[in-house]
Design a protein around this motif. Sequence first.
Motif, PDB file in Angstrom:
ATOM      1  N   THR A  94       0.842  -1.187   0.000  1.00  0.00           N
ATOM      2  CA  THR A  94       0.000   0.000   0.000  1.00  0.00           C
ATOM      3  C   THR A  94       0.881   1.242   0.000  1.00  0.00           C
ATOM      4  OG1 THR A  94      -0.177  -0.058   2.408  1.00  0.00           O
ATOM      5  CG2 THR A  94      -1.953  -1.084   1.164  1.00  0.00           C
ATOM      6  N   SER A 111      -3.267  -0.991  -7.946  1.00  0.00           N
ATOM      7  CA  SER A 111      -4.447  -1.442  -7.200  1.00  0.00           C
ATOM      8  C   SER A 111      -5.727  -1.402  -8.022  1.00  0.00           C
ATOM      9  CB  SER A 111      -4.604  -0.597  -5.939  1.00  0.00           C
ATOM     10  OG  SER A 111      -4.614   0.779  -6.260  1.00  0.00           O
ATOM     11  N   PHE A 115      -7.138  -4.623  -9.393  1.00  0.00           N
ATOM     12  CA  PHE A 115      -7.728  -5.584  -8.464  1.00  0.00           C
ATOM     13  C   PHE A 115      -9.021  -5.093  -7.826  1.00  0.00           C
ATOM     14  CE2 PHE A 115      -3.162  -6.208  -8.668  1.00  0.00           C
ATOM     15  CZ  PHE A 115      -3.133  -7.509  -9.124  1.00  0.00           C
ATOM     16  N   THR A 164      -9.772  -2.757  -5.709  1.00  0.00           N
ATOM     17  CA  THR A 164      -9.707  -2.560  -4.269  1.00  0.00           C
ATOM     18  C   THR A 164      -9.709  -1.065  -3.962  1.00  0.00           C
ATOM     19  OG1 THR A 164      -8.395  -2.940  -2.270  1.00  0.00           O
ATOM     20  CG2 THR A 164      -7.166  -2.714  -4.324  1.00  0.00           C
ATOM     21  N   HIS A 202      -8.035   0.276  -1.640  1.00  0.00           N
ATOM     22  CA  HIS A 202      -6.712   0.599  -1.106  1.00  0.00           C
ATOM     23  C   HIS A 202      -5.775   1.014  -2.233  1.00  0.00           C
ATOM     24  CE1 HIS A 202      -8.040  -1.099   2.667  1.00  0.00           C
ATOM     25  NE2 HIS A 202      -8.422  -2.179   2.011  1.00  0.00           N
TER      26      HIS A 202
END
Length: 85
Positions: free
Chosen positions: A28, A52, A55, A57, A59
Motif C-alpha cells: 500500500t 491497485s 484488483f 480494491t 486501497h
Amino acid sequence: KKILKTLVADSTEFDWVEPKASATAFITTKNHQGTDFAQNLAQLKQLLVLPSSVFLTPHQGFRISLGQTRQHNNYRQIFEHNPNG
C-alpha cells in the motif's frame, strides 16, 4: 521476501501485510495513488508493477511478485522511487 520486508519496514511511504502463502505481495502507498505510482515507475524506471485499480480494491498501492533473488535491485528502485521529483 526478506529483502522486501526490510525495505517496507524502513519506508515511510509504503506498508504491507506480509503474505503467508503467496508468491505476490500487495504494497500500500501512503502518499501516492496506486495507478499514478505504477505508471510513473514504469515510465521512469522501466519497472512494471500491477496497480491497485487492476484488483478493484479501494486501497491505493500495487502488487509485486516475490521469490526471485535477482529482484533485489528492482525492489530497491521501487522503494527509492519518488514520483514527485
